[in-house]
Design a protein around this motif. Structure first.
Motif, short mmCIF file in Angstrom:
data_model
loop_
_atom_site.label_atom_id
_atom_site.label_comp_id
_atom_site.label_asym_id
_atom_site.label_seq_id
_atom_site.Cartn_x
_atom_site.Cartn_y
_atom_site.Cartn_z
N ARG A 69 0.83 -1.21 0.00
CA ARG A 69 0.00 0.00 0.00
C ARG A 69 0.87 1.25 0.00
NH1 ARG A 69 -4.23 -0.02 4.78
NH2 ARG A 69 -4.62 1.99 3.75
N LEU A 70 0.25 2.36 -0.33
CA LEU A 70 0.89 3.65 -0.22
C LEU A 70 1.00 4.05 1.25
CD1 LEU A 70 1.76 6.53 -1.24
CD2 LEU A 70 -0.69 7.08 -1.26
N GLY A 71 2.17 4.50 1.64
CA GLY A 71 2.37 5.01 2.98
C GLY A 71 3.12 6.32 2.96
N VAL A 72 2.89 7.14 3.96
CA VAL A 72 3.60 8.41 4.13
C VAL A 72 4.35 8.34 5.45
CG1 VAL A 72 3.42 10.90 4.32
CG2 VAL A 72 1.89 9.66 2.77
N ILE A 73 5.68 8.43 5.40
CA ILE A 73 6.50 8.30 6.59
C ILE A 73 6.50 9.60 7.37
CG2 ILE A 73 8.77 7.66 7.47
CD1 ILE A 73 7.29 5.45 5.91
N ARG A 74 6.30 9.49 8.68
CA ARG A 74 6.31 10.65 9.56
C ARG A 74 7.37 10.47 10.64
NH1 ARG A 74 -0.06 11.89 10.94
NH2 ARG A 74 -0.51 13.18 9.10
N ASP A 75 8.33 11.38 10.67
CA ASP A 75 9.37 11.38 11.71
C ASP A 75 10.14 10.07 11.76
OD1 ASP A 75 8.54 13.95 12.50
OD2 ASP A 75 6.97 13.08 13.76
N ASP A 76 10.15 9.33 10.68
CA ASP A 76 10.86 8.05 10.58
C ASP A 76 10.41 7.03 11.62
OD1 ASP A 76 12.19 9.36 8.59
OD2 ASP A 76 14.13 9.42 9.59
N THR A 77 9.27 7.27 12.29
CA THR A 77 8.80 6.34 13.32
C THR A 77 7.39 5.84 13.07
OG1 THR A 77 8.01 8.17 14.70
CG2 THR A 77 10.28 7.40 15.07
N THR A 78 6.60 6.59 12.33
CA THR A 78 5.22 6.17 12.05
C THR A 78 4.94 6.30 10.56
OG1 THR A 78 4.32 8.39 12.42
CG2 THR A 78 4.40 6.90 14.32
N VAL A 79 3.90 5.61 10.12
CA VAL A 79 3.49 5.67 8.73
C VAL A 79 1.99 5.93 8.66
CG1 VAL A 79 3.27 3.14 8.63
CG2 VAL A 79 3.45 4.45 6.51
N ALA A 80 1.62 6.93 7.86
CA ALA A 80 0.21 7.21 7.61
C ALA A 80 -0.22 6.45 6.36
CB ALA A 80 0.00 8.72 7.41
N LEU A 81 -1.45 5.98 6.35
CA LEU A 81 -1.95 5.15 5.25
C LEU A 81 -3.17 5.80 4.61
CD1 LEU A 81 -1.66 1.77 7.18
CD2 LEU A 81 -0.08 2.62 5.44
#
Length: 290
Positions: free
Chosen positions: A13-25
């Motif tokens: 799936r497409l993910g957006v990395i946030r602060d190298d610790t979480t991923v938004a989907l």
């Protein structure tokens, strides 16, 4: 933004990395490939859906190669740091060029080489014992263009990745001195860890390219030392040849390759290869029989 391909329950799936610790989907697109080819509107749609996207810890997902659909071979640049050109002189065995080239040197490698940011580099001793590392900044084209002027070339860059152009040196020389075969072995080119969009990277001439093998720093150079700038590369590459959204372009490796060392230093099974570009990301790939 940092756009990643994340694998969850076997589905990419497409993910957006946030602060190298979480991923938004965000649910707005199926894959990173869709966003790259969708133009500015697709990227704006991703931003608009981040507020309502599901969030997961990055450690709970698997990062896959950021792009999975390729228009053609990976487009590559040779000898694009003068120190690397000079260190390679003794290996060319009379092949051109003898003097520093006046134009960029281009070649391609097959898309089946591409693996994820933490995947195993598929080592095959039956093919070669001269497996070499080449840390590189890679860029992803986001807008079709042909005959680009240098001043407009960066407008066609969607974002940047880290790549390692793993090369089989004796295979390169065994096939007429051309590079396609020695650089197109399946499952050997790490790419990722995500695509960092151009707006977040800023000036690509102000980055640093590094490669470590088993913790030993072997390549380390600023991108400002490129022989030909990224705008120059794209301008010359696009002359009479359309660059398409989704194309991947490697910009060359700095000095420090294993085959130019004395004694030579080649990759072996068990080696850990770490490739990084400042403000873009880091790859960590183990070498293992594939």
């Amino acid at each position: 933004m940092k756009l990643a391909s994340v694998r969850i329950d076997g589905v990419v799936r497409l993910g957006v990395i946030r602060d190298d610790t979480t991923v938004a989907l965000p649910e707005v697109a199926d894959t990173v490939d869709d966003v790259v080819r969708g133009g500015p509107q697709a990227l704006d749609a991703v931003r608009a859906h981040l507020a309502t996207a599901a969030i997961r810890p990055l450690a709970e997902v698997e990062l896959d190669r950021p792009l999975r659909r390729f228009n053609r071979d990976i487009l590559c640049t040779g000898w694009n740091y003068w120190e690397h050109f000079e260190e390679s002189r003794g290996q060319r065995a009379g092949q051109d060029p003898i003097e520093r080239p006046r134009h960029p040197t281009f070649f391609t490698k097959g898309p089946s080489t591409v693996i994820g940011p933490f995947d195993v580099i598929a080592y095959d001793a039956g093919l070669s014992l001269q497996w070499d590392y080449e840390a590189e900044l890679a860029l992803v084209i986001g807008k079709d263009g042909r005959d680009l002027a240098e001043k407009e070339a960066l407008e066609h860059v969607f974002g940047y990745c880290v790549a390692n152009d793993v090369s089989l040196r004796d295979v390169q020389r065994a096939h007429g001195g051309q590079w396609l075969k020695g650089k197109s072995i399946d499952g050997t080119m790490p790419l990722g860890p995500w695509i960092t969009t151009a707006d977040e990277v800023g000036d690509p001439a102000l980055l640093r390219v590094q490669c470590e093998v088993n913790g030993r720093l072997l390549q380390d150079a600023p991108t400002e030392l490129m022989a030909f700038s990224i705008p120059r590369l794209l301008s010359e590459l696009s002359r009479g040849m359309t660059l398409h959204a989704g194309d991947v372009v490697l910009t060359g490796t700095p000095a420090g390759i294993g085959s130019a060392r004395s004694p030579q230093l080649f990759l072996r099974p068990g080696d850990l290869v770490t490739t990084r570009v400042s403000r873009v990301g880091e790859l960590r790939n183990r070498v293992a029989p594939g």
